[in-house]
Scaffold this motif. Sequence first.
Motif, PDB file in Angstrom:
ATOM      1  N   ARG A 296       1.123  -1.095   0.006  1.00 42.70           N
ATOM      2  CA  ARG A 296       0.042  -0.011  -0.062  1.00 42.70           C
ATOM      3  C   ARG A 296       0.806   1.223   0.017  1.00 42.70           C
ATOM      4  NH1 ARG A 296      -2.064   2.214   5.236  1.00 42.70           N
ATOM      5  NH2 ARG A 296      -4.273   1.888   4.208  1.00 42.70           N
ATOM      6  N   LEU A 297       0.390   2.425  -0.599  1.00 38.13           N
ATOM      7  CA  LEU A 297       1.139   3.535  -0.576  1.00 38.13           C
ATOM      8  C   LEU A 297       1.080   4.348   0.889  1.00 38.13           C
ATOM      9  CD1 LEU A 297       0.484   4.471  -4.301  1.00 38.13           C
ATOM     10  CD2 LEU A 297       2.754   4.060  -3.550  1.00 38.13           C
ATOM     11  N   ARG A 298       0.103   4.245   1.374  1.00 38.66           N
ATOM     12  CA  ARG A 298       0.139   5.029   2.632  1.00 38.66           C
ATOM     13  C   ARG A 298       0.760   4.449   3.717  1.00 38.66           C
ATOM     14  NH1 ARG A 298      -6.294   4.996   2.367  1.00 38.66           N
ATOM     15  NH2 ARG A 298      -5.910   3.237   1.314  1.00 38.66           N
ATOM     16  N   ILE A 299       1.394   4.982   4.837  1.00 37.59           N
ATOM     17  CA  ILE A 299       2.098   4.639   5.862  1.00 37.59           C
ATOM     18  C   ILE A 299       1.611   3.669   6.635  1.00 37.59           C
ATOM     19  CG2 ILE A 299       3.550   6.725   5.313  1.00 37.59           C
ATOM     20  CD1 ILE A 299       2.564   7.726   8.108  1.00 37.59           C
ATOM     21  N   THR A 300       0.412   3.511   6.996  1.00 36.39           N
ATOM     22  CA  THR A 300      -0.006   2.750   8.188  1.00 36.39           C
ATOM     23  C   THR A 300       0.098   1.354   7.576  1.00 36.39           C
ATOM     24  OG1 THR A 300      -2.025   4.324   8.538  1.00 36.39           O
ATOM     25  CG2 THR A 300      -2.167   2.189   9.481  1.00 36.39           C
ATOM     26  N   ILE A 301       0.785   0.710   8.804  1.00 35.28           N
ATOM     27  CA  ILE A 301       1.308  -0.763   8.513  1.00 35.28           C
ATOM     28  C   ILE A 301      -0.014  -1.833   9.162  1.00 35.28           C
ATOM     29  CG2 ILE A 301       2.989  -2.260   9.042  1.00 35.28           C
ATOM     30  CD1 ILE A 301       4.792  -0.230   9.688  1.00 35.28           C
ATOM     31  N   ARG A 302      -0.402  -1.521  10.334  1.00 33.30           N
ATOM     32  CA  ARG A 302      -1.243  -2.544  10.774  1.00 33.30           C
ATOM     33  C   ARG A 302      -2.819  -2.264  10.534  1.00 33.30           C
ATOM     34  NH1 ARG A 302      -0.040  -3.994  16.925  1.00 33.30           N
ATOM     35  NH2 ARG A 302      -1.016  -5.764  16.310  1.00 33.30           N
ATOM     36  N   THR A 303      -3.186  -2.803   9.269  1.00 29.24           N
ATOM     37  CA  THR A 303      -4.587  -2.520   8.570  1.00 29.24           C
ATOM     38  C   THR A 303      -4.695  -3.657   7.458  1.00 29.24           C
ATOM     39  OG1 THR A 303      -5.857  -0.981   7.261  1.00 29.24           O
ATOM     40  CG2 THR A 303      -3.424  -0.993   6.870  1.00 29.24           C
ATOM     41  N   THR A 304      -5.863  -3.943   7.399  1.00 35.77           N
ATOM     42  CA  THR A 304      -6.295  -4.858   6.442  1.00 35.77           C
ATOM     43  C   THR A 304      -6.290  -4.152   4.956  1.00 35.77           C
ATOM     44  OG1 THR A 304      -8.627  -4.789   6.889  1.00 35.77           O
ATOM     45  CG2 THR A 304      -7.113  -6.696   7.783  1.00 35.77           C
ATOM     46  N   GLU A 305      -6.410  -2.822   4.841  1.00 39.06           N
ATOM     47  CA  GLU A 305      -6.538  -2.212   3.657  1.00 39.06           C
ATOM     48  C   GLU A 305      -5.440  -1.958   2.668  1.00 39.06           C
ATOM     49  OE1 GLU A 305     -10.332   0.240   5.718  1.00 39.06           O
ATOM     50  OE2 GLU A 305      -8.505   1.375   4.931  1.00 39.06           O
ATOM     51  N   TYR A 306      -4.826  -3.040   2.237  1.00 36.00           N
ATOM     52  CA  TYR A 306      -3.730  -3.058   1.280  1.00 36.00           C
ATOM     53  C   TYR A 306      -4.296  -2.992   0.131  1.00 36.00           C
ATOM     54  CZ  TYR A 306      -0.235  -3.230   4.811  1.00 36.00           C
ATOM     55  OH  TYR A 306       0.735  -2.752   5.848  1.00 36.00           O
ATOM     56  N   ASP A 307      -3.715  -2.496  -1.002  1.00 35.87           N
ATOM     57  CA  ASP A 307      -4.058  -1.927  -2.537  1.00 35.87           C
ATOM     58  C   ASP A 307      -3.636  -3.245  -3.326  1.00 35.87           C
ATOM     59  OD1 ASP A 307      -3.116   1.135  -1.463  1.00 35.87           O
ATOM     60  OD2 ASP A 307      -5.198   0.417  -1.497  1.00 35.87           O
ATOM     61  N   TYR A 308      -2.632  -3.745  -3.188  1.00 42.05           N
ATOM     62  CA  TYR A 308      -2.097  -4.547  -4.097  1.00 42.05           C
ATOM     63  C   TYR A 308      -1.453  -6.010  -3.271  1.00 42.05           C
ATOM     64  CZ  TYR A 308      -1.587  -0.344  -6.613  1.00 42.05           C
ATOM     65  OH  TYR A 308      -1.880   0.981  -7.191  1.00 42.05           O
ATOM     66  N   TRP A 309      -1.868  -7.022  -4.283  1.00 37.98           N
ATOM     67  CA  TRP A 309      -1.840  -8.408  -3.424  1.00 37.98           C
ATOM     68  C   TRP A 309      -1.058  -9.443  -4.335  1.00 37.98           C
ATOM     69  CZ3 TRP A 309      -3.661  -9.347   1.436  1.00 37.98           C
ATOM     70  CH2 TRP A 309      -4.262  -8.340   2.153  1.00 37.98           C
ATOM     71  N   GLY A 310      -0.342 -10.311  -4.168  1.00 41.05           N
ATOM     72  CA  GLY A 310       0.258 -11.270  -4.574  1.00 41.05           C
ATOM     73  C   GLY A 310      -0.568 -12.573  -4.786  1.00 41.05           C
ATOM     74  N   GLN A 311      -0.412 -13.587  -5.541  1.00 42.63           N
ATOM     75  CA  GLN A 311      -1.286 -14.773  -5.755  1.00 42.63           C
ATOM     76  C   GLN A 311      -1.235 -15.851  -4.726  1.00 42.63           C
ATOM     77  OE1 GLN A 311       1.773 -14.509  -6.886  1.00 42.63           O
ATOM     78  NE2 GLN A 311       2.928 -16.673  -6.418  1.00 42.63           N
ATOM     79  N   GLY A 312      -0.310 -15.478  -3.892  1.00 42.24           N
ATOM     80  CA  GLY A 312       0.024 -16.447  -2.675  1.00 42.24           C
ATOM     81  C   GLY A 312       0.764 -17.708  -2.788  1.00 42.24           C
ATOM     82  N   THR A 313       1.463 -18.181  -1.800  1.00 47.82           N
ATOM     83  CA  THR A 313       2.176 -19.168  -1.710  1.00 47.82           C
ATOM     84  C   THR A 313       1.799 -19.953  -0.609  1.00 47.82           C
ATOM     85  OG1 THR A 313       4.501 -20.207  -2.043  1.00 47.82           O
ATOM     86  CG2 THR A 313       4.266 -18.145  -0.478  1.00 47.82           C
ATOM     87  N   GLN A 314       1.725 -21.477  -0.831  1.00 45.62           N
ATOM     88  CA  GLN A 314       1.118 -22.379   0.146  1.00 45.62           C
ATOM     89  C   GLN A 314       2.395 -22.824   1.232  1.00 45.62           C
ATOM     90  OE1 GLN A 314      -2.039 -23.888   0.883  1.00 45.62           O
ATOM     91  NE2 GLN A 314      -1.102 -24.523   2.656  1.00 45.62           N
ATOM     92  N   VAL A 315       1.997 -22.854   2.522  1.00 43.68           N
ATOM     93  CA  VAL A 315       2.911 -23.185   3.372  1.00 43.68           C
ATOM     94  C   VAL A 315       2.144 -24.158   4.393  1.00 43.68           C
ATOM     95  CG1 VAL A 315       4.084 -22.780   5.588  1.00 43.68           C
ATOM     96  CG2 VAL A 315       4.263 -21.072   3.705  1.00 43.68           C
ATOM     97  N   THR A 316       2.588 -25.241   4.338  1.00 47.05           N
ATOM     98  CA  THR A 316       2.125 -26.499   5.082  1.00 47.05           C
ATOM     99  C   THR A 316       2.906 -27.223   6.140  1.00 47.05           C
ATOM    100  OG1 THR A 316       0.750 -27.366   3.208  1.00 47.05           O
ATOM    101  CG2 THR A 316       0.840 -28.824   4.720  1.00 47.05           C
ATOM    102  N   VAL A 317       2.611 -27.250   7.222  1.00 46.94           N
ATOM    103  CA  VAL A 317       3.613 -27.615   8.655  1.00 46.94           C
ATOM    104  C   VAL A 317       3.044 -28.753   9.154  1.00 46.94           C
ATOM    105  CG1 VAL A 317       4.537 -27.193  10.606  1.00 46.94           C
ATOM    106  CG2 VAL A 317       4.102 -25.162   9.180  1.00 46.94           C
ATOM    107  N   SER A 318       3.449 -29.987   8.960  1.00 48.26           N
ATOM    108  CA  SER A 318       3.172 -31.291   9.495  1.00 48.26           C
ATOM    109  C   SER A 318       3.365 -31.586  10.732  1.00 48.26           C
ATOM    110  CB  SER A 318       3.667 -32.470   8.498  1.00 48.26           C
ATOM    111  OG  SER A 318       5.108 -32.502   8.498  1.00 48.26           O
ATOM    112  N   SER A 319       2.768 -32.227  11.291  1.00 50.02           N
ATOM    113  CA  SER A 319       3.113 -32.663  13.118  1.00 50.02           C
ATOM    114  C   SER A 319       3.792 -33.793  13.227  1.00 50.02           C
ATOM    115  CB  SER A 319       1.725 -32.762  13.778  1.00 50.02           C
ATOM    116  OG  SER A 319       0.790 -33.368  13.312  1.00 50.02           O
TER     117      SER A 319
END
Length: 122
Positions: free
Chosen positions: A99-122
């Motif tokens: 996001r272009l604005r300076i606030t960090i702790r928010t859910t209001e981000y403007d641009y997103w990646g496609q995601g990467t899967q993380v799987t943790v096995s027990s």
Amino acid sequence: QVQLVESGGGLVQAGGSLRLSCAASGRTFSSYTMAWFRQAPGKEREFVAGISRSGGTTYYSDSVKGRFTISRDNAKNTMYLQMNSLEPEDTAVYYCAARLRITIRTTEYDYWGQGTQVTVSS
């Protein structure tokens, strides 16, 4: 605009480590406040960690504080998430966001990646 591409996800045993990367292209990377979010199956997407444009300020969710480290290299247009002492509860799709604005702790981000899967096995 900025385009974001995550990498580094995978399958790891509990207690292990992974490092995620988020490569940015487009407008000047150092103009953006950056963050990592994650979404587990059946759950809402949640804030994991965020970092200021210079990298001098960081925030973490309570669930990852002390185990995860967010960083960025503005010369390489890349943000990182070092994840240590991974737990099965960390299993999720991890997204980077900008996001272009300076606030960090928010859910209001403007641009997103496609995601990467993380799987943790027990």
